[in-house]
Design a protein around this motif. Sequence first.
Motif, mmCIF file in Angstrom:
data_model
loop_
_atom_site.group_PDB
_atom_site.id
_atom_site.type_symbol
_atom_site.label_atom_id
_atom_site.label_comp_id
_atom_site.label_asym_id
_atom_site.label_seq_id
_atom_site.Cartn_x
_atom_site.Cartn_y
_atom_site.Cartn_z
ATOM 1 N N UNK A 98 16.890 17.559 6.502
ATOM 2 C CA UNK A 98 17.646 16.465 5.876
ATOM 3 C C UNK A 98 17.265 15.106 6.448
ATOM 4 N N UNK A 99 16.913 14.186 5.563
ATOM 5 C CA UNK A 99 16.844 12.771 5.895
ATOM 6 C C UNK A 99 17.596 12.061 4.769
ATOM 7 N N UNK A 100 18.866 11.747 5.016
ATOM 8 C CA UNK A 100 19.715 11.167 3.977
ATOM 9 C C UNK A 100 19.689 9.650 4.109
ATOM 10 N N UNK B 294 23.026 16.495 9.843
ATOM 11 C CA UNK B 294 23.289 17.927 9.935
ATOM 12 C C UNK B 294 22.007 18.730 9.931
ATOM 13 N N UNK B 295 22.139 19.973 10.353
ATOM 14 C CA UNK B 295 20.982 20.864 10.484
ATOM 15 C C UNK B 295 20.712 21.643 9.207
ATOM 16 N N UNK B 296 21.523 21.379 8.188
ATOM 17 C CA UNK B 296 21.331 22.070 6.904
ATOM 18 C C UNK B 296 19.909 21.864 6.383
ATOM 19 N N UNK B 297 19.335 22.922 5.808
ATOM 20 C CA UNK B 297 17.997 22.801 5.217
ATOM 21 C C UNK B 297 17.995 23.342 3.788
ATOM 22 N N UNK B 298 17.023 22.869 3.031
ATOM 23 C CA UNK B 298 16.745 23.426 1.700
ATOM 24 C C UNK B 298 15.453 24.223 1.826
ATOM 25 N N UNK B 299 15.471 25.476 1.382
ATOM 26 C CA UNK B 299 14.331 26.368 1.643
ATOM 27 C C UNK B 299 13.788 27.002 0.371
ATOM 28 N N UNK B 300 12.514 27.327 0.439
ATOM 29 C CA UNK B 300 11.885 28.105 -0.628
ATOM 30 C C UNK B 300 11.012 29.167 0.010
ATOM 31 N N UNK B 301 11.123 30.379 -0.488
ATOM 32 C CA UNK B 301 10.166 31.442 -0.151
ATOM 33 C C UNK B 301 9.428 31.749 -1.446
ATOM 34 N N UNK B 302 8.137 31.455 -1.468
ATOM 35 C CA UNK B 302 7.351 31.675 -2.676
ATOM 36 C C UNK B 302 6.345 32.786 -2.419
ATOM 37 N N UNK B 303 6.288 33.743 -3.330
ATOM 38 C CA UNK B 303 5.271 34.792 -3.270
ATOM 39 C C UNK B 303 4.416 34.643 -4.517
ATOM 40 N N UNK C 109 16.644 0.673 1.683
ATOM 41 C CA UNK C 109 15.383 1.127 1.059
ATOM 42 C C UNK C 109 14.502 2.006 1.943
ATOM 43 N N UNK C 110 14.664 1.950 3.264
ATOM 44 C CA UNK C 110 13.725 2.753 4.072
ATOM 45 C C UNK C 110 14.317 3.275 5.377
ATOM 46 N N UNK C 111 15.683 3.401 5.451
ATOM 47 C CA UNK C 111 16.291 3.974 6.658
ATOM 48 C C UNK C 111 17.114 5.200 6.305
ATOM 49 N N UNK C 112 17.046 6.201 7.194
ATOM 50 C CA UNK C 112 17.590 7.516 6.876
ATOM 51 C C UNK C 112 18.311 8.089 8.098
ATOM 52 N N UNK C 113 19.193 9.063 7.851
ATOM 53 C CA UNK C 113 19.902 9.707 8.956
ATOM 54 C C UNK C 113 19.786 11.224 8.832
#
Length: 305
Positions: A106-108, A125-134, A118-122
């Motif tokens: 996360x960089x919100x 949290x440790x939450x992630x968005x994930x993909x497992x691609x086969x 326009x160019x600063x982020x926080x």
Amino acid sequence: MPSLASARYGKDNVRVFKVDRDEKTGVQTVTEMTVCCLLEGEIETSYTKADNSVVVATDSIKNTIYIKAKEHPVNPPELYASYLGQHFLDTYPHISTANIDVTVHRWTRLAVDGAPHPHSFIRDGEETRNVEATISRTGGLALRSSIRKLTVLKSTGSAFHGFVRDEFTLLPETWDRILSTDVDSTWAWRAFKTLADVEKAAADKRFDDAWEAARSIIIKTFSTDESASVQNTMYKMCEQILEVVPEVDTAGFTLPNKHYFELDLSWHKGIKNTGKDAEVYVPQSGPNGLIKCEVSRDTATLAHR
Ligand SMILES: O=c1[nH]c(=O)c2[nH]c(=O)[nH]c2[nH]1
């Protein structure tokens, strides 16, 4: 005589950061990901006969991860993982499957005086968005999207009673407890036949919409459900994800039950701190419950994993 039963290899923990600059508005968007890419195919002789002629070096795999991040959009991650995996099948005839895992951190965007910066982020949290691609020559592009490490807690609205009571049971029944977990939620897309099909789904925002929908279902259901158990609450979440994302075949959860124990303080001046008087609790590091399920659209097949 021993034989190679299965084999895959590649690069793990490849950290990638990409900046997208909108020249017109001056707004920049950033993406930080950790990528794992493991290849399968006719690579047996590299293990059994010291034949490195079949080996695409893991260093080259790492380089490819960066080059594909430069050549293609990295959002949504489902699309980037597909471009990356397809590249290995298109480039190396002896590679039959690419297994790509992408974790997006996360960089919100920060707000300054109420306005999006326009160019600063926080890192909120440790939450992630994930993909497992086969990505394979026979199975097309199989994508599993997930949300991980979404840590939530509710201080009421959770009960647990009516469970088996026998000579092994100490746990009292409760009608009001603290419930906390690190949400790990996965939804598996019906396999895509071609990369073009994934590109179309991405252009239609199907992956982002599904992620948004799953996230709000999780947050709303966790908050509002009068939970009878972790099992029942997670099942309700799965049902709703399957309902709102028609292209998804299964939805599942892995949820630790992070216990917060009541504390008897009656030894000190008769202080009341249990049951309806409970205010001070003891968070437990472990052991924790661990509850899993996968719900499919068709008639229930309970997979024992
Ligand atoms: O929601 C719960 N499910 C369980 O299976 C379980 N077991 C337990 O001890 N506490 C809980 N809570």
